[in-house]
Scaffold this motif. Sequence first.
Motif: not given
Length: 278
Positions: A159-160, A163-166, A193-194, A219-222
């Motif tokens: 998902e990460l 979502i980042f790509w989109d 996300q929403i 930033l943690y997910n990044l």
Amino acid sequence: MKQTSELEIIIKELKETLKIFNKATEIKPNDKDVLEKLEKFLDGISNLNSIFETLNDIIVKAKDIIVKEKEKMSYNFKLIESELIMELKEKGIPLRECSDGWRIKSIQLKTKPQSSAVSISYNNQTIIGWTRVNSKEDIKSLIEEAEKLLFQFLMPKDELIDIFWDAYKYARFKSGKDVVSIFDFYTEVRLLQIRRYLEKNKPDAKITKYTEFPKWAFLYNLDIYRSMWDKIPKNKRLALQTGSMQETMQGKGMYVNGLNPDDDYKIMCYVYEVKEGV
């Protein structure tokens, strides 16, 4: 029997001395007996020199007590801090001392010894604000709470990546540029996300997830995303770019590199696609 401390005594003396002035708040212009009340109040403060001398003495003593109390708090805090760091080192937990505290695993423990207080951040974004602590266990409990919050906001890897790509594609489309602002990218991540949540549910579904996604969570997910580079499909890889000194000074960047205390923080301003062969 508990002994009354200097701090308790001085606070009591201060309140007693100022009590006479507090009576002024009880006088209302529309009171029927306003003149009698005002006269009584003025009679009570007729000897202002004596009152101010007393008040000044209390202030001088209070300032001395504050200095002593802060020194005591600082000394006790440093003992607690030393115990904590010694225990973490014995357990082999990665840590590193920095100017305003410690980096411990993925969190940043900021300290204020004179206030016996700590706060916990990720990439300089506050997770838990300044909190008074009285023991090593208090600090450990706050660290555990912060780590739980980080984990709570961690997105599943697939998902990460998607979502980042989109989010990058939307930000690129809106800006018309291949290199997009990290703040615009963050905004698109939240919107996606929403969007995905509503797509999985009904369009009129009550949003119970992703209502919050603090900057530290982003930033943690990044940083997690950057740590699993080899697992990201080559046609969906994103990288970060620094900005100019002026852009950095203007607050157009965000700190990264918080996962490992041995890595230095860096400020990144932009996100771009890494094209194969480039």
